[in-house]
Design a protein around this motif. Sequence first.
Motif, PDB file in Angstrom:
ATOM      1  N   MET A 178       0.728  -1.039  -0.024  1.00 11.91           N
ATOM      2  CA  MET A 178      -0.048  -0.022  -0.044  1.00 11.91           C
ATOM      3  C   MET A 178       0.745   1.301   0.119  1.00 11.91           C
ATOM      4  O   MET A 178       0.678   2.238  -0.497  1.00 11.91           O
ATOM      5  N   GLU A 179       1.967   1.283   0.826  1.00 13.45           N
ATOM      6  CA  GLU A 179       3.045   2.545   0.788  1.00 13.45           C
ATOM      7  C   GLU A 179       3.424   2.603  -0.569  1.00 13.45           C
ATOM      8  O   GLU A 179       3.455   3.782  -0.916  1.00 13.45           O
ATOM      9  N   VAL A 180       3.912   1.444  -1.084  1.00 12.36           N
ATOM     10  CA  VAL A 180       4.379   1.476  -2.485  1.00 12.36           C
ATOM     11  C   VAL A 180       3.577   2.126  -3.594  1.00 12.36           C
ATOM     12  O   VAL A 180       3.788   3.097  -4.341  1.00 12.36           O
ATOM     13  N   PHE A 181       2.160   1.766  -3.323  1.00 10.11           N
ATOM     14  CA  PHE A 181       1.293   2.366  -4.448  1.00 10.11           C
ATOM     15  C   PHE A 181       1.019   3.634  -4.235  1.00 10.11           C
ATOM     16  O   PHE A 181       0.782   4.576  -5.198  1.00 10.11           O
ATOM     17  N   ARG A 182       0.955   3.909  -3.058  1.00 13.88           N
ATOM     18  CA  ARG A 182       0.734   5.358  -2.619  1.00 13.88           C
ATOM     19  C   ARG A 182       1.734   6.447  -2.935  1.00 13.88           C
ATOM     20  O   ARG A 182       1.359   7.442  -3.302  1.00 13.88           O
ATOM     21  N   SER A 183       2.866   5.829  -3.194  1.00 17.30           N
ATOM     22  CA  SER A 183       4.158   6.679  -3.419  1.00 17.30           C
ATOM     23  C   SER A 183       4.030   7.048  -4.901  1.00 17.30           C
ATOM     24  O   SER A 183       5.048   7.911  -5.441  1.00 17.30           O
ATOM     25  N   VAL A 184       3.181   6.382  -5.732  1.00 16.10           N
ATOM     26  CA  VAL A 184       3.229   6.682  -7.180  1.00 16.10           C
ATOM     27  C   VAL A 184       2.621   7.956  -7.348  1.00 16.10           C
ATOM     28  O   VAL A 184       1.632   8.263  -7.191  1.00 16.10           O
ATOM     29  N   PRO A 185       3.539   8.785  -8.248  1.00 18.17           N
ATOM     30  CA  PRO A 185       2.931  10.221  -8.245  1.00 18.17           C
ATOM     31  C   PRO A 185       1.515  10.244  -8.861  1.00 18.17           C
ATOM     32  O   PRO A 185       1.539   9.655  -9.976  1.00 18.17           O
ATOM     33  N   ILE A 186       0.875  11.360  -8.469  1.00 18.12           N
ATOM     34  CA  ILE A 186      -0.594  11.345  -8.953  1.00 18.12           C
ATOM     35  C   ILE A 186      -0.450  12.084 -10.310  1.00 18.12           C
ATOM     36  O   ILE A 186      -1.339  11.747 -11.225  1.00 18.12           O
ATOM     37  N   GLU A 187       0.626  12.737 -10.554  1.00 16.48           N
ATOM     38  CA  GLU A 187       0.548  13.486 -12.110  1.00 16.48           C
ATOM     39  C   GLU A 187       0.652  12.439 -13.215  1.00 16.48           C
ATOM     40  O   GLU A 187      -0.015  12.580 -14.235  1.00 16.48           O
ATOM     41  N   LEU A 188       1.283  11.240 -12.836  1.00 17.35           N
ATOM     42  CA  LEU A 188       1.343  10.142 -13.736  1.00 17.35           C
ATOM     43  C   LEU A 188       0.100   9.560 -14.106  1.00 17.35           C
ATOM     44  O   LEU A 188      -0.061   9.226 -15.471  1.00 17.35           O
ATOM     45  N   LYS A 189      -0.750   9.324 -13.019  1.00 15.46           N
ATOM     46  CA  LYS A 189      -1.915   8.644 -13.304  1.00 15.46           C
ATOM     47  C   LYS A 189      -2.832   9.636 -14.008  1.00 15.46           C
ATOM     48  O   LYS A 189      -3.705   9.018 -14.718  1.00 15.46           O
ATOM     49  N   GLU A 190      -2.737  10.802 -13.613  1.00 21.44           N
ATOM     50  CA  GLU A 190      -3.394  11.882 -14.290  1.00 21.44           C
ATOM     51  C   GLU A 190      -3.201  11.836 -15.914  1.00 21.44           C
ATOM     52  O   GLU A 190      -4.227  12.037 -16.769  1.00 21.44           O
ATOM     53  N   ALA A 191      -2.088  11.873 -16.138  1.00 20.49           N
ATOM     54  CA  ALA A 191      -1.695  11.977 -17.684  1.00 20.49           C
ATOM     55  C   ALA A 191      -2.146  10.673 -18.490  1.00 20.49           C
ATOM     56  O   ALA A 191      -2.736  10.924 -19.354  1.00 20.49           O
ATOM     57  N   SER A 192      -1.936   9.592 -17.707  1.00 19.67           N
ATOM     58  CA  SER A 192      -2.683   8.370 -18.351  1.00 19.67           C
ATOM     59  C   SER A 192      -3.992   8.760 -18.468  1.00 19.67           C
ATOM     60  O   SER A 192      -4.727   8.076 -19.529  1.00 19.67           O
ATOM     61  N   LEU A 193      -4.735   8.732 -17.584  1.00 14.22           N
ATOM     62  CA  LEU A 193      -6.359   9.279 -17.526  1.00 14.22           C
ATOM     63  C   LEU A 193      -6.515  10.225 -18.734  1.00 14.22           C
ATOM     64  O   LEU A 193      -7.653   9.747 -19.303  1.00 14.22           O
ATOM     65  N   SER A 194      -5.905  11.124 -18.511  1.00 14.61           N
ATOM     66  CA  SER A 194      -6.363  12.259 -19.755  1.00 14.61           C
ATOM     67  C   SER A 194      -6.042  11.591 -21.149  1.00 14.61           C
ATOM     68  O   SER A 194      -6.619  12.202 -21.997  1.00 14.61           O
ATOM     69  N   LEU A 195      -5.233  10.644 -21.177  1.00 15.98           N
ATOM     70  CA  LEU A 195      -4.850  10.060 -22.697  1.00 15.98           C
ATOM     71  C   LEU A 195      -6.071   9.216 -22.950  1.00 15.98           C
ATOM     72  O   LEU A 195      -5.890   8.520 -24.145  1.00 15.98           O
ATOM     73  N   GLY A 196      -7.172   8.940 -22.138  1.00 16.05           N
ATOM     74  CA  GLY A 196      -8.063   8.067 -22.568  1.00 16.05           C
ATOM     75  C   GLY A 196      -8.192   6.669 -21.849  1.00 16.05           C
ATOM     76  O   GLY A 196      -9.095   6.033 -22.167  1.00 16.05           O
ATOM     77  N   ALA A 197      -6.964   6.217 -21.048  1.00 19.04           N
ATOM     78  CA  ALA A 197      -7.089   5.061 -20.530  1.00 19.04           C
ATOM     79  C   ALA A 197      -8.003   4.969 -19.512  1.00 19.04           C
ATOM     80  O   ALA A 197      -8.496   5.880 -19.009  1.00 19.04           O
ATOM     81  N   THR A 198      -8.630   3.624 -19.335  1.00 20.83           N
ATOM     82  CA  THR A 198      -9.507   3.415 -18.156  1.00 20.83           C
ATOM     83  C   THR A 198      -8.717   3.365 -16.947  1.00 20.83           C
ATOM     84  O   THR A 198      -7.405   3.437 -16.948  1.00 20.83           O
ATOM     85  N   TYR A 199      -9.534   3.279 -15.804  1.00 18.37           N
ATOM     86  CA  TYR A 199      -8.828   3.515 -14.421  1.00 18.37           C
ATOM     87  C   TYR A 199      -7.989   1.936 -14.264  1.00 18.37           C
ATOM     88  O   TYR A 199      -6.792   2.015 -14.001  1.00 18.37           O
ATOM     89  N   TRP A 200      -8.348   0.952 -14.791  1.00 19.51           N
ATOM     90  CA  TRP A 200      -7.732  -0.186 -14.497  1.00 19.51           C
ATOM     91  C   TRP A 200      -6.564  -0.104 -15.491  1.00 19.51           C
ATOM     92  O   TRP A 200      -5.633  -0.805 -15.096  1.00 19.51           O
TER      93      TRP A 200
END
Lengths: 283, 301
Positions: free
Chosen positions: B176-198
């Motif tokens: 859980m600590e590892v996953f929480r340390s993933v920068p939120i910007e990376l996730k936002e970038a991926s989501l904004s490119l049209g990827a689903t959450y999964w």
Amino acid sequence: MQKRKLLEEQFFLWLMRIVTLSIILVFLFIMGVIIKKGYHAMSWEMISQEPQGGFYFGKGGGILNAIVGSLYLAAGSTFCALLLGLPVALGMNVHWVTKTKFVGAIRFLLNALWGVPSIVFGAFGFALMAYLQIRASLLAGIITVTLFIVPIFIRAFDEVLRTVPQGLMEAAYSLGANRTQIAFIVFFRQALPGFITAILLAFGRGIGDAASVLFTAGYTDHIPQTVQDPTATLPLAIFFQLSSPIPEVKARAYAAALILTAIILIISLVSRLSTRRFKKNIL
Amino acid sequence: MAALQRLILPAKLTDRLSTGWLNFAVLFLILLPLVIGAGLVIKSLPLLEQASIGTMLHSAEFSPQQGHFGFYAFIMGSVWVTLLSFVLSAPVCLLAAIYLTEYSPQWLTQSMYFVIDVLAGIPSVVYGVWGVLVIVPLLADYVAPALGLTTTGYCLLSGGIVLAIMAVPYMLNMLMEVFRSVPIELKEASLSLGATYWETIKWVVLKKGLTGIIAALSLGISKALGETIAVLMVVGNVAKVPKSVFDAAYPLPALIANNYGDMMSVPLYDSALMFAALLLFVIILVFNSITSFFLYRIKEQ
């Protein structure tokens, strides 16, 4: 394509929900079994008396010797771990804060030691006893458990000390404080909730561990009077009584397991509550 | 501690005293692993003079009365029970950690921390009691007969299941600590490119956290490898290489703990047990060093 994506997401989402739920259910199941089995075997006699004659054949008595022995052992070793660990944890964050390589090396060492299983500490403690010419006793148990919980304590306390802002140290230096004053007055005060958590964590590990005291603390039906007496401990009381073929003795193992679990739960609860209470001093 | 300030102790003296004690304590800590290693080596020397390490690790013949000490069966017992617990707990922890950090509502994550806390705090002997009460009869009376097999229930699988549950809090917490340390910007970038959450989780979070995941899993393995009492209570303790998961096994820590009583009466026996402890110590130090190395790499990034 879109549909497949959604299907995949739904599939994994449900899988994850089931898995998370199963962890909670297993947790409740464990607690349920321990409480139910232990409750049936529990009596006032269990926690208020030493073993009487014929105790191990199902006759009267209790496990007060193991409860008190375990508390002595855990309290003694927590105190020793505090003496050794407190200055090191503070030193890592105050005295040597500029020597990052050295502190990094100590953290690496602590991580390595943290994972060493208690049975290895037990075997080492046994070798040490032979070298120092002491027999299985409260003292030998305290020494062994101290070595085992020192890394646990320092690691837990260090985690919190690292979050203390550096600006506080600079401010204290500029007011003319020396390193010891900064460490023991400023940093200790700031990390007090973490300190309490770390102490309780170390105490819990010390009281619950069986493998390290198996060789070193011995076992006796009496409450130890001096540190040179052997002492009974709760984990070993559970372990020995569970292997008995007599149902009454087995049932006592369940009761002892409930007592030990209750102690651990109380520690966990106190840790949570006190952390909240001492937070108000933090900047 | 504020009282310390009010005491009229000279600041210089307290500083010197406490720094002296500090240096002693840290020296003690640095020497501790060396002393443990040296102590175990010295104690196992009498055995090492008799037989070479290679033959002891390969031979499965363990009969202390005749002076044969082959650790192969015990090493295999340890390896199998650890692998089994890993296979059972790693996917569960991975999925639960993803769910708890990415999907679940706040209250669930919070109460999960309490569950992790208590699970990590429960002493191993209590897990052993639970295993004897629940897992052993379950396997002996229901699972094995359903598969057309017979077993006493005190077997490799019981040990694996109990160990898997014991490893959950450590692995889950770290993942859980590892996953929480993933920068939120990376996730936002991926989501904004049209990827689903999964898809974001699959291609960004898991990939970014790979080193951390390896570290967390290897921590779980090293915890399982060294666990003693709980395994000892359910695994059967027969010194043979197990052929199926329903066979009894005899891991190294159980060997050390179980033979404490007779080890003084048979020559070289105590030496053999110290050698077993040394083996465990070395294996786990290597494992933990790998974990620390990976964790260090994450911090670097």
